[in-house]
Design a protein around this motif. Structure first.
Motif, PDB file in Angstrom:
ATOM      1  N   ARG A  22       0.830  -1.211   0.000  1.00 11.64           N
ATOM      2  CA  ARG A  22       0.000   0.000   0.000  1.00 11.64           C
ATOM      3  C   ARG A  22       0.860   1.254   0.000  1.00 11.64           C
ATOM      4  NH1 ARG A  22      -4.836   1.549   4.117  1.00 11.64           N
ATOM      5  NH2 ARG A  22      -4.707   3.796   3.884  1.00 11.64           N
ATOM      6  N   SER A  23       0.427   2.231  -0.788  1.00  7.95           N
ATOM      7  CA  SER A  23       1.067   3.543  -0.766  1.00  7.95           C
ATOM      8  C   SER A  23       0.041   4.598  -0.386  1.00  7.95           C
ATOM      9  CB  SER A  23       1.666   3.894  -2.130  1.00  7.95           C
ATOM     10  OG  SER A  23       2.161   5.211  -2.103  1.00  7.95           O
ATOM     11  N   ASP A  24       0.380   5.403   0.613  1.00  5.60           N
ATOM     12  CA  ASP A  24      -0.443   6.542   1.007  1.00  5.60           C
ATOM     13  C   ASP A  24       0.138   7.846   0.472  1.00  5.60           C
ATOM     14  OD1 ASP A  24      -2.137   4.882   2.434  1.00  5.60           O
ATOM     15  OD2 ASP A  24      -1.048   5.128   4.303  1.00  5.60           O
ATOM     16  N   SER A  25       1.116   7.743  -0.424  1.00  4.00           N
ATOM     17  CA  SER A  25       1.822   8.935  -0.888  1.00  4.00           C
ATOM     18  C   SER A  25       1.023   9.799  -1.858  1.00  4.00           C
ATOM     19  CB  SER A  25       3.162   8.552  -1.506  1.00  4.00           C
ATOM     20  OG  SER A  25       2.973   7.719  -2.617  1.00  4.00           O
ATOM     21  N   ARG A  26      -0.116   9.338  -2.342  1.00  2.87           N
ATOM     22  CA  ARG A  26      -0.937  10.123  -3.260  1.00  2.87           C
ATOM     23  C   ARG A  26      -1.320  11.451  -2.634  1.00  2.87           C
ATOM     24  NH1 ARG A  26      -3.300  13.512  -4.781  1.00  2.87           N
ATOM     25  NH2 ARG A  26      -5.032  13.739  -6.181  1.00  2.87           N
ATOM     26  N   GLN A  27      -1.817  11.440  -1.421  1.00  2.00           N
ATOM     27  CA  GLN A  27      -2.237  12.673  -0.768  1.00  2.00           C
ATOM     28  C   GLN A  27      -1.059  13.445  -0.181  1.00  2.00           C
ATOM     29  OE1 GLN A  27      -5.268  10.926   1.842  1.00  2.00           O
ATOM     30  NE2 GLN A  27      -6.738  12.286   0.848  1.00  2.00           N
ATOM     31  N   ALA A  28      -0.095  12.738   0.348  1.00  2.00           N
ATOM     32  CA  ALA A  28       1.021  13.395   1.026  1.00  2.00           C
ATOM     33  C   ALA A  28       2.026  14.027   0.067  1.00  2.00           C
ATOM     34  CB  ALA A  28       1.740  12.398   1.933  1.00  2.00           C
ATOM     35  N   ILE A  29       2.233  13.387  -1.102  1.00  2.00           N
ATOM     36  CA  ILE A  29       3.257  13.878  -2.024  1.00  2.00           C
ATOM     37  C   ILE A  29       2.639  14.157  -3.388  1.00  2.00           C
ATOM     38  CG2 ILE A  29       5.491  13.408  -3.094  1.00  2.00           C
ATOM     39  CD1 ILE A  29       6.078  11.569  -0.661  1.00  2.00           C
ATOM     40  N   SER A  30       2.362  13.103  -4.166  1.00  2.00           N
ATOM     41  CA  SER A  30       1.770  13.301  -5.499  1.00  2.00           C
ATOM     42  C   SER A  30       1.358  11.967  -6.093  1.00  2.00           C
ATOM     43  CB  SER A  30       2.776  13.975  -6.445  1.00  2.00           C
ATOM     44  OG  SER A  30       3.825  13.074  -6.763  1.00  2.00           O
ATOM     45  N   ILE A  31       0.556  12.024  -7.135  1.00  2.00           N
ATOM     46  CA  ILE A  31       0.175  10.809  -7.846  1.00  2.00           C
ATOM     47  C   ILE A  31       1.394  10.178  -8.495  1.00  2.00           C
ATOM     48  CG2 ILE A  31      -0.547  12.044  -9.930  1.00  2.00           C
ATOM     49  CD1 ILE A  31      -2.007   8.720  -8.594  1.00  2.00           C
ATOM     50  N   ASP A  32       2.298  11.002  -9.029  1.00  5.80           N
ATOM     51  CA  ASP A  32       3.506  10.447  -9.656  1.00  5.80           C
ATOM     52  C   ASP A  32       4.345   9.656  -8.659  1.00  5.80           C
ATOM     53  OD1 ASP A  32       2.874  11.478 -12.166  1.00  5.80           O
ATOM     54  OD2 ASP A  32       3.936  13.351 -11.776  1.00  5.80           O
ATOM     55  N   GLU A  33       4.464  10.168  -7.448  1.00  4.25           N
ATOM     56  CA  GLU A  33       5.211   9.449  -6.410  1.00  4.25           C
ATOM     57  C   GLU A  33       4.516   8.133  -6.064  1.00  4.25           C
ATOM     58  OE1 GLU A  33       8.151   8.590  -3.536  1.00  4.25           O
ATOM     59  OE2 GLU A  33       8.148  10.039  -5.168  1.00  4.25           O
ATOM     60  N   ALA A  34       3.199   8.172  -5.935  1.00  3.02           N
ATOM     61  CA  ALA A  34       2.451   6.958  -5.619  1.00  3.02           C
ATOM     62  C   ALA A  34       2.615   5.915  -6.721  1.00  3.02           C
ATOM     63  CB  ALA A  34       0.981   7.280  -5.408  1.00  3.02           C
ATOM     64  N   LEU A  35       2.547   6.344  -7.975  1.00  3.82           N
ATOM     65  CA  LEU A  35       2.717   5.408  -9.095  1.00  3.82           C
ATOM     66  C   LEU A  35       4.129   4.837  -9.119  1.00  3.82           C
ATOM     67  CD1 LEU A  35       0.793   7.410 -11.831  1.00  3.82           C
ATOM     68  CD2 LEU A  35       0.015   5.325 -10.657  1.00  3.82           C
ATOM     69  N   TRP A  36       5.115   5.669  -8.854  1.00 10.66           N
ATOM     70  CA  TRP A  36       6.506   5.192  -8.800  1.00 10.66           C
ATOM     71  C   TRP A  36       6.657   4.129  -7.708  1.00 10.66           C
ATOM     72  CZ3 TRP A  36      10.201   5.126  -4.998  1.00 10.66           C
ATOM     73  CH2 TRP A  36      11.475   4.744  -5.407  1.00 10.66           C
ATOM     74  N   ARG A  37       6.070   4.408  -6.546  1.00  9.38           N
ATOM     75  CA  ARG A  37       6.185   3.468  -5.422  1.00  9.38           C
ATOM     76  C   ARG A  37       5.507   2.128  -5.712  1.00  9.38           C
ATOM     77  NH1 ARG A  37       6.194   6.679   0.285  1.00  9.38           N
ATOM     78  NH2 ARG A  37       7.511   8.406  -0.397  1.00  9.38           N
ATOM     79  N   VAL A  38       4.292   2.155  -6.270  1.00  8.35           N
ATOM     80  CA  VAL A  38       3.631   0.873  -6.524  1.00  8.35           C
ATOM     81  C   VAL A  38       4.347   0.083  -7.617  1.00  8.35           C
ATOM     82  CG1 VAL A  38       1.377   1.498  -5.578  1.00  8.35           C
ATOM     83  CG2 VAL A  38       1.822   1.851  -8.007  1.00  8.35           C
ATOM     84  N   GLN A  39       4.979   0.776  -8.562  1.00  7.68           N
ATOM     85  CA  GLN A  39       5.798   0.062  -9.551  1.00  7.68           C
ATOM     86  C   GLN A  39       6.965  -0.624  -8.859  1.00  7.68           C
ATOM     87  OE1 GLN A  39       5.386  -0.374 -13.142  1.00  7.68           O
ATOM     88  NE2 GLN A  39       6.717  -1.987 -12.381  1.00  7.68           N
TER      89      GLN A  39
END
Length: 83
Positions: A22-39
């Motif tokens: 799970r990534s909660d970085s969408r709200q905290a940082i950005s959608i790009d960060e969240a997509l990078w993390r789940v990859q």
């Protein structure tokens, strides 16, 4: 590193545990960060990918494009999920 450690432990134990990353970085940082993390999670061997709080259909589509063969989970907050 946590996902890789969980995958390694599962292999060593012969367990049938499903690893949901799970990534909660969408709200905290950005959608790009969240997509990078789940990859990165998928590359490490996670069985299911989860991004919290996607905010649009476009974000949902971008998430679905990451590692297409890995199942996805979301918590929809700003729109009705019609999937």
């Amino acid at each position: 590193m946590h996902i890789k450690a969980a995958v390694d432990a599962r292999k060593e134990s012969g367990s049938d545990i499903v690893i949901i990353a799970r990534s909660d970085s969408r709200q905290a940082i950005s959608i790009d960060e969240a997509l990078w993390r789940v990859q990165a999670f998928a590359d490490a061997g996670a069985d299911v990918l989860f991004i919290d709080a996607l905010a649009s259909i476009e974000e949902m589509k971008a998430f679905c494009a990451v590692s297409p063969k890995v199942p996805k989970m979301v918590r929809c907050t700003l729109f009705f999920c019609l999937f």
